[in-house]
Design a protein around this motif. Structure first.
Motif, short mmCIF file in Angstrom:
data_model
loop_
_atom_site.label_atom_id
_atom_site.label_comp_id
_atom_site.label_asym_id
_atom_site.label_seq_id
_atom_site.Cartn_x
_atom_site.Cartn_y
_atom_site.Cartn_z
N ARG A 1 13.77 -1.67 4.13
CA ARG A 1 14.18 -1.16 5.44
C ARG A 1 12.94 -0.99 6.33
NH1 ARG A 1 17.49 4.02 3.34
NH2 ARG A 1 15.35 4.43 2.62
N LEU A 2 13.12 -1.26 7.63
CA LEU A 2 11.99 -1.23 8.56
C LEU A 2 11.59 0.21 8.86
CD1 LEU A 2 10.18 -3.09 10.37
CD2 LEU A 2 11.80 -2.61 12.22
N LEU A 3 10.35 0.56 8.50
CA LEU A 3 9.79 1.87 8.82
C LEU A 3 9.03 1.87 10.14
CD1 LEU A 3 8.27 3.23 5.47
CD2 LEU A 3 9.97 4.39 6.90
N GLY A 4 8.35 0.76 10.44
CA GLY A 4 7.54 0.73 11.65
C GLY A 4 7.12 -0.68 12.01
N ILE A 5 6.47 -0.79 13.17
CA ILE A 5 5.93 -2.05 13.68
C ILE A 5 4.41 -1.96 13.59
CG2 ILE A 5 5.74 -3.60 15.65
CD1 ILE A 5 8.54 -3.49 14.43
N THR A 6 3.80 -2.81 12.75
CA THR A 6 2.34 -2.76 12.58
C THR A 6 1.67 -3.08 13.89
OG1 THR A 6 2.39 -5.03 11.75
CG2 THR A 6 2.42 -3.28 10.12
N THR A 7 0.67 -2.26 14.25
CA THR A 7 0.14 -2.32 15.62
C THR A 7 -1.37 -2.51 15.69
OG1 THR A 7 1.96 -0.95 16.39
CG2 THR A 7 0.05 -1.08 17.81
N PHE A 8 -2.14 -1.77 14.90
CA PHE A 8 -3.59 -1.94 14.97
C PHE A 8 -4.24 -1.40 13.71
CE2 PHE A 8 -2.90 2.27 16.69
CZ PHE A 8 -3.99 3.02 16.28
N ALA A 9 -5.48 -1.86 13.49
CA ALA A 9 -6.30 -1.39 12.37
C ALA A 9 -7.62 -0.89 12.93
CB ALA A 9 -6.55 -2.52 11.37
N ARG B 1 4.82 10.48 16.33
CA ARG B 1 3.92 10.23 15.21
C ARG B 1 3.70 8.75 14.97
NH1 ARG B 1 5.96 14.58 10.60
NH2 ARG B 1 4.85 16.38 11.45
N LEU B 2 2.44 8.39 14.71
CA LEU B 2 2.11 7.07 14.22
C LEU B 2 2.12 7.09 12.70
CD1 LEU B 2 -0.91 6.00 16.47
CD2 LEU B 2 1.50 5.39 16.71
N LEU B 3 2.41 5.95 12.10
CA LEU B 3 2.40 5.80 10.66
C LEU B 3 1.06 5.21 10.24
CD1 LEU B 3 5.95 4.21 10.18
CD2 LEU B 3 5.35 6.63 10.35
N GLY C 1 0.85 -1.19 0.00
CA GLY C 1 0.00 0.00 0.00
C GLY C 1 0.88 1.23 0.00
N ILE C 2 0.33 2.32 0.46
CA ILE C 2 1.10 3.55 0.60
C ILE C 2 1.09 4.00 2.05
CG2 ILE C 2 0.66 4.31 -1.77
CD1 ILE C 2 -1.39 6.31 -0.58
N LEU C 3 2.02 4.84 2.38
CA LEU C 3 1.99 5.52 3.67
C LEU C 3 1.00 6.67 3.51
CD1 LEU C 3 3.36 5.40 6.47
CD2 LEU C 3 4.88 7.19 5.67
N SER C 4 -0.17 6.54 4.15
CA SER C 4 -1.27 7.47 3.88
C SER C 4 -1.37 8.61 4.87
CB SER C 4 -2.59 6.70 3.85
OG SER C 4 -2.76 5.91 5.01
N GLY C 5 -0.56 8.59 5.92
CA GLY C 5 -0.62 9.70 6.88
C GLY C 5 0.42 9.56 7.96
N LEU C 6 0.78 10.69 8.56
CA LEU C 6 1.64 10.74 9.74
C LEU C 6 0.82 11.42 10.83
CD1 LEU C 6 4.96 11.92 8.03
CD2 LEU C 6 4.39 9.61 8.75
N ARG C 7 0.45 10.68 11.85
CA ARG C 7 -0.51 11.17 12.84
C ARG C 7 0.17 11.45 14.16
NH1 ARG C 7 -3.81 12.83 9.21
NH2 ARG C 7 -4.55 11.15 7.82
#
Length: 407
Positions: free
Chosen positions: A172-180, A149-151, A137-143
């Protein structure tokens, strides 16, 4: 001179590292994303999630994956290793674990601050137990504010993906997927990988605070002296808005008494801590904000983006007994204007079920959603939006909004 020009031209022609094709990216990093299985004291399965190798013998996952576990393993296919917790940071929902005799390679981390909205990203994890599943997908926001900030991403995740990796196009690791967000379309979130560097220090601080109490001496730190703390005679004036009819009803909470860290409103009908945590409530005034409130309120101390918790409780504050099962997540920060003053607020999303008990019949399972906006400077929720749908009576939707503070 000519040699220098040719060298510069070669560097410009090379440009940034080339993006990997999805199959090449998966081959590069999938060996570093493992499944997590947790067990209770009787070795019965509890939950499943994912974890990413970040250093030799070290993986990181979400703390909520390990909640209530007596033991856990990391596994790929038919290979499993026992693991132990090393660094917990429950506020950011990141836990580092260690595994002996573990040779899976660590992933490379993306440079801090390199995440940009619109870039192509890939999630690898174990949704619903399907090991090493790739989605893109895409990185759709920085919250959230800078540094917290959450990705937000459109890359698909599901239960079991928690603790998996969100990678850029170079692997490269951008983040750790956490919740939907449930029923939220492609609203999926990851915590940034740059937080991993802070994990050991934050875990040490959290463990010391737990051992010594909030102020290091076994006592909770008083909040009454902070700016914005409630004061005797102060009135917080809200307006309760019916989302279907538009009817607006004034709601006021007056500070009548302060004893230690307890603040008494409306002759004791509502009692809060100085930071807004609910102590007790005998007479609800603020619609669903009061009637559906968890026993300890809608917030938690020291909230940070990505923090999650679950509340299961029974309430009869509105005269109608109901049971609630709600998942909560701090999804970011924003700003709201209250009485002409711009306030920084933390946004907390709640989603789950309200089981309404009517007469002697079976409970009605009603989907329930709410969003609370908490202002740390005031120590209270300044806006609360909630809705649920009855089978025969249709949608109930309310907003409680702070309009002014009388001092």
């Amino acid at each position: 001179m000519r040699a220098g020009v040719l060298c510069l031209a070669a560097l410009l022609a090379a440009g940034p590292a080339a993006a990997l094709e999805p199959d090449a990216l998966f081959a590069k990093v999938s060996g570093s994303v493992w499944a997590v299985r947790t067990f209770d004291a009787q070795a019965r399965p509890l939950s499943a999630g994912s974890a990413v190798v970040i250093a030799p013998g070290r993986l990181v996952t979400n703390c909520h994956v390990l909640a209530k576990a007596s033991s856990f393993v990391v596994r790929q296919e038919n290979v499993a290793y026992g693991a132990t917790l090393e660094y917990p940071d429950p506020q950011r929902d990141l836990c580092q674990v260690k595994v002996a005799n573990f040779t899976a390679p660590p992933v490379a981390l993306a440079p801090a601050g390199s995440a940009r909205v619109g870039q192509r990203v890939y999630a690898i994890g174990n949704p619903r137990g399907l090991e090493n599943t790739l989605s893109d997908g895409i990185l759709s926001g920085l919250r959230g504010d800078e540094g917290e900030r959450l990705l937000q991403t459109t890359a698909a995740i599901a239960p079991g993906s928690s603790g998996g990796g969100l990678f850029d196009s170079e692997g490269r690791l951008l983040g750790i997927t956490t919740f939907a967000a449930k029923d939220g379309g492609s609203l999926n979130f990851a915590v940034p990988a740059e937080w991993l560097a802070e994990l050991p220090a934050r875990a040490k601080t959290a463990l010391e605070a737990r051992a010594g109490g909030a102020d290091g001496n076994g006592r909770g730190a008083p909040a009454a002296g902070r700016p914005g703390a409630p004061r005797l005679g102060e009135v917080f004036e809200y307006v309760l808005i019916d989302g279907l009819t538009g009817v607006r009803t004034p709601v006021r909470y007056r500070v009548d008494r302060i004893e230690g860290d307890n603040v008494y409103y409306n002759q004791g009908a509502r009692v809060e801590k100085a930071d807004g945590q609910l102590v007790s409530m005998t007479s609800p005034a603020g619609g669903l904000f009061d009637a559906a409130s968890p026993p300890d309120g809608w917030t938690r101390p020291a909230m940070t983006p990505g923090m999650r918790w679950r509340s299961e409780y029974t309430s009869s504050s509105s005269g109608e007994k109901a049971r609630y099962a709600l998942d909560a997540a701090v999804i970011g920060t924003s700003r709201l204007t209250v009485d002409g003053e711009a306030l920084s607020v933390q946004q907390i999303a709640f989603e789950g079920w309200m089981f309404a008990l009517v007469g002697t019949g079976p409970a009605q399972a009603l989907p329930f959603k709410a969003t609370a906006y908490y202002a740390p400077d005031l120590g209270r929720v300044v806006r609360f939006e909630a809705e649920y749908r009855r089978v025969y009576l249709g949608m109930t939707r309310e907003t409680l909004e702070l309009v002014r503070v009388w001092r």
